[in-house]
Design a protein around this motif. Structure first.
Motif, mmCIF file in Angstrom:
data_model
loop_
_atom_site.group_PDB
_atom_site.id
_atom_site.type_symbol
_atom_site.label_atom_id
_atom_site.label_comp_id
_atom_site.label_asym_id
_atom_site.label_seq_id
_atom_site.Cartn_x
_atom_site.Cartn_y
_atom_site.Cartn_z
ATOM 1 N N ASN A 90 20.053 87.148 69.219
ATOM 2 C CA ASN A 90 19.440 86.305 68.185
ATOM 3 C C ASN A 90 20.464 85.975 67.099
ATOM 4 O OD1 ASN A 90 17.337 84.826 67.038
ATOM 5 N ND2 ASN A 90 16.737 86.522 65.714
ATOM 6 N N GLN A 91 21.599 85.402 67.534
ATOM 7 C CA GLN A 91 22.688 85.074 66.620
ATOM 8 C C GLN A 91 23.128 83.632 66.802
ATOM 9 O OE1 GLN A 91 25.896 87.849 67.373
ATOM 10 N NE2 GLN A 91 25.462 88.989 65.514
ATOM 11 N N LEU A 92 23.546 82.998 65.706
ATOM 12 C CA LEU A 92 24.219 81.706 65.735
ATOM 13 C C LEU A 92 25.701 81.977 65.457
ATOM 14 C CD1 LEU A 92 21.642 79.645 63.663
ATOM 15 C CD2 LEU A 92 22.147 79.302 66.076
ATOM 16 N N VAL A 93 26.556 81.748 66.443
ATOM 17 C CA VAL A 93 27.969 82.125 66.348
ATOM 18 C C VAL A 93 28.826 80.859 66.397
ATOM 19 C CG1 VAL A 93 29.822 83.490 67.357
ATOM 20 C CG2 VAL A 93 27.462 84.288 67.521
ATOM 21 N N VAL A 94 29.715 80.683 65.407
ATOM 22 C CA VAL A 94 30.684 79.583 65.420
ATOM 23 C C VAL A 94 31.833 79.968 66.344
ATOM 24 C CG1 VAL A 94 32.250 78.179 64.034
ATOM 25 C CG2 VAL A 94 30.072 78.925 63.058
ATOM 26 N N PHE A 95 32.000 79.224 67.446
ATOM 27 C CA PHE A 95 33.054 79.572 68.398
ATOM 28 C C PHE A 95 34.225 78.604 68.357
ATOM 29 C CE2 PHE A 95 30.249 76.770 70.789
ATOM 30 C CZ PHE A 95 31.127 75.960 71.497
ATOM 31 N N ALA A 96 34.095 77.453 67.700
ATOM 32 C CA ALA A 96 35.210 76.507 67.587
ATOM 33 C C ALA A 96 34.961 75.582 66.401
ATOM 34 C CB ALA A 96 35.371 75.683 68.871
ATOM 35 N N ASP A 97 36.049 75.052 65.840
ATOM 36 C CA ASP A 97 35.916 74.063 64.765
ATOM 37 C C ASP A 97 37.110 73.114 64.820
ATOM 38 O OD1 ASP A 97 37.956 75.603 63.741
ATOM 39 O OD2 ASP A 97 36.774 76.468 62.102
ATOM 40 N N ASP A 98 37.224 72.267 63.809
ATOM 41 C CA ASP A 98 38.248 71.231 63.768
ATOM 42 C C ASP A 98 39.356 71.644 62.807
ATOM 43 O OD1 ASP A 98 39.550 68.892 64.248
ATOM 44 O OD2 ASP A 98 38.105 67.589 63.247
ATOM 45 N N THR A 99 40.574 71.160 63.061
ATOM 46 C CA THR A 99 41.696 71.508 62.186
ATOM 47 C C THR A 99 41.831 70.558 61.003
ATOM 48 O OG1 THR A 99 43.141 70.201 63.606
ATOM 49 C CG2 THR A 99 43.039 72.569 64.034
ATOM 50 N N THR A 100 41.241 69.374 61.094
ATOM 51 C CA THR A 100 41.419 68.353 60.067
ATOM 52 C C THR A 100 40.168 68.248 59.203
ATOM 53 O OG1 THR A 100 42.734 67.126 61.678
ATOM 54 C CG2 THR A 100 42.082 65.948 59.688
ATOM 55 N N PRO A 101 40.312 68.229 57.883
ATOM 56 C CA PRO A 101 39.127 68.025 57.034
ATOM 57 C C PRO A 101 38.611 66.590 57.161
ATOM 58 C CG PRO A 101 41.121 68.082 55.701
ATOM 59 C CD PRO A 101 41.533 68.437 57.087
ATOM 60 N N ARG A 102 37.316 66.445 57.382
ATOM 61 C CA ARG A 102 36.692 65.122 57.453
ATOM 62 C C ARG A 102 35.395 65.167 56.649
ATOM 63 N NH1 ARG A 102 39.659 63.200 61.976
ATOM 64 N NH2 ARG A 102 40.073 64.856 63.470
ATOM 65 N N TRP A 103 35.190 64.172 55.816
ATOM 66 C CA TRP A 103 33.966 64.084 54.997
ATOM 67 C C TRP A 103 32.893 63.378 55.823
ATOM 68 C CZ3 TRP A 103 33.836 65.548 49.611
ATOM 69 C CH2 TRP A 103 35.036 66.102 49.172
ATOM 70 N N VAL A 104 32.174 64.146 56.607
ATOM 71 C CA VAL A 104 31.307 63.603 57.656
ATOM 72 C C VAL A 104 30.083 62.908 57.057
ATOM 73 C CG1 VAL A 104 29.956 64.199 59.691
ATOM 74 C CG2 VAL A 104 32.069 65.431 59.218
ATOM 75 N N THR A 105 29.780 61.721 57.591
ATOM 76 C CA THR A 105 28.518 61.050 57.262
ATOM 77 C C THR A 105 27.539 61.134 58.430
ATOM 78 O OG1 THR A 105 29.470 58.932 57.962
ATOM 79 C CG2 THR A 105 29.551 59.453 55.619
ATOM 80 N N THR A 106 28.052 60.965 59.654
ATOM 81 C CA THR A 106 27.185 61.068 60.830
ATOM 82 C C THR A 106 28.033 61.399 62.054
ATOM 83 O OG1 THR A 106 25.503 59.915 62.152
ATOM 84 C CG2 THR A 106 27.352 58.609 61.372
ATOM 85 N N THR A 107 27.392 61.927 63.083
ATOM 86 C CA THR A 107 28.086 62.266 64.330
ATOM 87 C C THR A 107 27.264 61.779 65.514
ATOM 88 O OG1 THR A 107 27.037 64.446 64.443
ATOM 89 C CG2 THR A 107 29.178 64.327 63.355
#
Length: 265
Positions: A90-107
């Motif tokens: 019962n865990q939410l685990v971050v396993f990967a992310d991005d190297t570049t900062p982006r000010w996200v509006t939508t995906t």
């Protein structure tokens, strides 16, 4: 939903600590971004029941998308985080992310490992997880994990690769993968704050790609922008343009005089 789908009935309200900016259904439950917390709620009799949460999103959750058991969680200024829900713990685990900062509006999720990202500065990017990405990772609440195994840049241990970047020049509000012709290949459709509707269309053959790449290269030299600005530096305003060709520039070949058209041909 009541009266055969023609009305809505309020069941209960649930108070949360901060403003929820994102909500998405997930495996008969609901994922909600409450400030910088990613929470999984289930429906209770008097209010929503909090099942689990992840506190490792840096600033503020602004968008949530899911595909299978993977969750793509967008931060307001630190791009996207790939999260796996581990049902047994019962865990939410971050396993990967991005190297570049982006000010996200939508995906928009393109496939199981790829996601398109639009940011408020007018860039559209596609990031993809490497083929050897392992989403079955453990969290380390004790802090006893070895220093070299703790992750890169104070983030997750695995990083996504940037496949393509392009500067549109307008803030995009929506992204959608769609096939506009029956039986045709999927395209990425975007809409912007000023009302533009645009598309990113994949090439189906290397011959077409090479042709338009050379056409774009010649058009940059033969038909520079009216204000004298370099086209390549404009399309690379925040990040260097990568793997995207400018169809608007290629389309202007019909407006050139016959002499220039012959020299390009």
């Amino acid at each position: 939903i009541v009266h055969g789908g023609s009305g809505l009935e309020l069941i209960h309200r649930t108070a949360v600590d901060e403003i929820p900016y994102a909500i998405h259904s997930f495996q008969n439950k609901v994922l909600i971004g409450v400030g910088r917390l990613l929470r999984l709620y289930d429906l209770g009799r008097k209010k929503l029941l909090r099942k689990c949460e992840n506190k490792h999103i840096p600033h503020c959750v602004v968008d949530i998308k899911t595909i299978g058991d993977r969750i793509v969680c967008s931060d307001i200024q630190e791009s996207v985080h790939f999260v796996k829900y581990r049902r047994s713990e019962n865990q939410l685990v971050v396993f990967a992310d991005d190297t570049t900062p982006r000010w996200v509006t939508t995906t928009c999720i393109l496939d199981y490992s790829s996601v398109a990202i639009a940011d408020k500065f007018g860039n559209i990017s596609v990031v993809r997880l490497p083929a050897n990405t392992n989403d079955d990772v453990d969290e380390d609440p004790t802090g006893s994990k070895s220093l070299w195994d703790r992750g890169l840049l104070s983030g997750a241990g695995q990083k996504s690769d940037c496949v393509s970047v392009f500067h549109i020049g307008e803030s995009m509000l929506s992204l959608q993968k769609a096939a506009l012709i029956p039986g045709g290949s999927d395209s990425l459709v975007y809409t912007t704050l000023t009302g533009t509707v645009g598309m990113l269309v994949p090439f189906t053959s290397m011959e077409d790609h090479d042709f338009f790449q050379h056409l774009e290269m010649h058009m940059r030299g033969e038909n520079p922008p009216l204000c004298g600005r370099d086209h390549l530096s404009y399309r690379s305003y925040y990040y260097p343009v990568k793997n995207v060709l400018d169809g608007d520039l290629c389309e202007q070949v019909n407006t050139l005089d016959a002499v220039k058209q012959k020299s390009i041909a």
